[in-house]
Design a protein around this motif. Sequence first.
Motif, PDB file in Angstrom:
ATOM      1  N   ARG A  25       0.840  -1.205   0.000  1.00  0.00           N
ATOM      2  CA  ARG A  25       0.000   0.000   0.000  1.00  0.00           C
ATOM      3  C   ARG A  25       0.873   1.253   0.000  1.00  0.00           C
ATOM      4  N   GLY A  26       1.985   1.203   0.750  1.00  0.00           N
ATOM      5  CA  GLY A  26       2.908   2.328   0.769  1.00  0.00           C
ATOM      6  C   GLY A  26       3.586   2.556  -0.566  1.00  0.00           C
ATOM      7  N   ARG A  27       3.833   1.493  -1.312  1.00  0.00           N
ATOM      8  CA  ARG A  27       4.484   1.638  -2.612  1.00  0.00           C
ATOM      9  C   ARG A  27       3.529   2.145  -3.681  1.00  0.00           C
ATOM     10  N   LEU A  28       2.286   1.702  -3.629  1.00  0.00           N
ATOM     11  CA  LEU A  28       1.335   1.989  -4.709  1.00  0.00           C
ATOM     12  C   LEU A  28       0.345   3.086  -4.367  1.00  0.00           C
ATOM     13  N   GLY A  29       0.157   3.372  -3.082  1.00  0.00           N
ATOM     14  CA  GLY A  29      -0.850   4.331  -2.691  1.00  0.00           C
ATOM     15  C   GLY A  29      -2.267   3.831  -2.922  1.00  0.00           C
ATOM     16  N   ILE A 139       7.099  -4.624 -10.856  1.00  0.00           N
ATOM     17  CA  ILE A 139       6.852  -4.112  -9.521  1.00  0.00           C
ATOM     18  C   ILE A 139       7.617  -2.811  -9.234  1.00  0.00           C
ATOM     19  N   GLY A 140       8.670  -2.523  -9.988  1.00  0.00           N
ATOM     20  CA  GLY A 140       9.415  -1.287  -9.770  1.00  0.00           C
ATOM     21  C   GLY A 140       9.337  -0.303 -10.921  1.00  0.00           C
ATOM     22  N   SER A 141       8.546  -0.599 -11.935  1.00  0.00           N
ATOM     23  CA  SER A 141       8.492   0.251 -13.131  1.00  0.00           C
ATOM     24  C   SER A 141       7.498   1.390 -12.959  1.00  0.00           C
ATOM     25  N   GLU A 142       7.706   2.445 -13.735  1.00  0.00           N
ATOM     26  CA  GLU A 142       6.835   3.607 -13.707  1.00  0.00           C
ATOM     27  C   GLU A 142       6.429   3.979 -15.127  1.00  0.00           C
ATOM     28  N   VAL A 143       5.277   4.644 -15.227  1.00  0.00           N
ATOM     29  CA  VAL A 143       4.807   5.156 -16.512  1.00  0.00           C
ATOM     30  C   VAL A 143       3.936   6.372 -16.236  1.00  0.00           C
ATOM     31  N   GLY A 144       4.163   7.438 -16.984  1.00  0.00           N
ATOM     32  CA  GLY A 144       3.369   8.644 -16.805  1.00  0.00           C
ATOM     33  C   GLY A 144       3.492   9.253 -15.427  1.00  0.00           C
ATOM     34  N   GLY A 169       1.142 -12.923  -4.147  1.00  0.00           N
ATOM     35  CA  GLY A 169       0.840 -11.849  -5.068  1.00  0.00           C
ATOM     36  C   GLY A 169       0.056 -10.763  -4.351  1.00  0.00           C
ATOM     37  N   ILE A 170      -0.183  -9.697  -5.052  1.00  0.00           N
ATOM     38  CA  ILE A 170      -0.937  -8.555  -4.529  1.00  0.00           C
ATOM     39  C   ILE A 170      -1.985  -8.158  -5.561  1.00  0.00           C
ATOM     40  N   LEU A 171      -3.206  -7.964  -5.098  1.00  0.00           N
ATOM     41  CA  LEU A 171      -4.282  -7.389  -5.899  1.00  0.00           C
ATOM     42  C   LEU A 171      -4.536  -5.995  -5.355  1.00  0.00           C
ATOM     43  N   ALA A 172      -4.217  -4.973  -6.152  1.00  0.00           N
ATOM     44  CA  ALA A 172      -4.351  -3.580  -5.736  1.00  0.00           C
ATOM     45  C   ALA A 172      -5.599  -2.967  -6.357  1.00  0.00           C
ATOM     46  N   LEU A 173      -6.316  -2.167  -5.578  1.00  0.00           N
ATOM     47  CA  LEU A 173      -7.621  -1.636  -5.973  1.00  0.00           C
ATOM     48  C   LEU A 173      -7.604  -0.116  -5.951  1.00  0.00           C
TER      49      LEU A 173
END
Length: 451
Positions: A25-29, A139-144, A169-173
């Motif tokens: 959650r801290g990585r993805l917000g 998991i460490g890539s960025e775009v925009g 795994g992680i399911l992010a919402l």
Amino acid sequence: MAIGEAGPGSARSGSQVKGLEEVMRGRLGRECVYVPSCRFGLFVALRHWCPPGGRVLISPVNDDVIFFVVLAAGLRPVQAPLNPLDASIDADAVPEEVWGSLSAVLTTNLYGNPDPAPELRSRCDESGIPLFEDGAHAIGSEVGGRPVGAWGDASVFSLSKHVGAQTGGILALADPDRGAAVREACAELLTPRRTASELTYAVRPYAEAAVRGLGLRRAAWAALGRLGLTEREGIRMPLRPDALADAVRSAPDLAAHDPWVRVDMHDYRLTPGPVRLRRVRRGLERLDDVLAASRAGTELLLSTRWARPRPGGAAQPLFRVPLLVEDRDAAIEALARRGIVVGYLYDPPLDDYAGAEFTDLSPAPEGARWFARHALPVDPLRAREAVEVLERSGARPAEPPEAPAGPETAKGPETAKGPEAPEGSATPEEPARGRAVRPGNTARGLGPPRD
């Protein structure tokens, strides 16, 4: 049984799961739900958002397991045209009539190279459909300006790749209010924890380390193949079209598709025990160091003559760097002699593999075919060794493909995207449209799981 509920040690496991979710959650917000595998999380997301019978745009250069997950969810895969130099989805080459027929879009972010998520997000919003991001390699890539996984309605990540846990795994919402319903759906699909499976998982790293230390990886794979104990004849698993057709008729049904979805990871829906969760936690603690090393190796590999660097700033911490070589089989053999095993190959593209019975074919398949034929995915953590081997073996870069005429879209054929190519470069030989190509006949090797 939900992860962390009822059973011996459940309170401890529940606390471990919450800690892992908080890290991501801290990585993805975003709200994050721990799942036993990326493929399991994707199935839950597809079932939550998409009604049965819907059509999902996917990349044809992808793990066949993901293809079968889409079918298991009761959905029809629609193969997207790709940029041949990095296998990202070419949104502009998707015909307007296809956009109007879709129920969702699923990105792949192959090897960590991001798909054009901002553009796809915009198109999905225009069509009123969800965007899903498969971040198994990214998991460490960025775009925009955002992390991969922060653009979609839902995104899934593997904790087997950069994290190195070989599980989880992680399911992010995007919408945290959906968290309760998603967790309930996960609980209904999980299978009970098994002591034997936990013990096997606990000793697996030591067995693998022994095989690597003795230089026996190639021999071990060959022996398993001769004994009929591998699930793949080559890169792609056997399609078994008659059995698959029966399974598709029962969809949505994960159990009916289990013979395909479980390939390379039979515990993909197993309730995790404390051993698995501790290993995931340790992997996440080391993740930033792994990403830094991956970024350094990526920069080195992208500086070679076999690479097609993406424009922009700093290199992404790729999981694998797709070098584009003329004779991939020869390059694989040269690397294997040095103990560098090449995996994560996805050839032929999914529409050539499965045929029109099970998927809508790409309107412009040439880019996917060219990339699938020439991509040599190299581990950036072994970048220097790999470069040395390829130089000594005389590996030649693949000649860029000609820009195809392309399908006529709403923008007109003159604006269809395609890579620039030198005069006289050859167009790749194309298999017949709509006819399945025998798995494993275009390249040698195994395609390890995405999750």
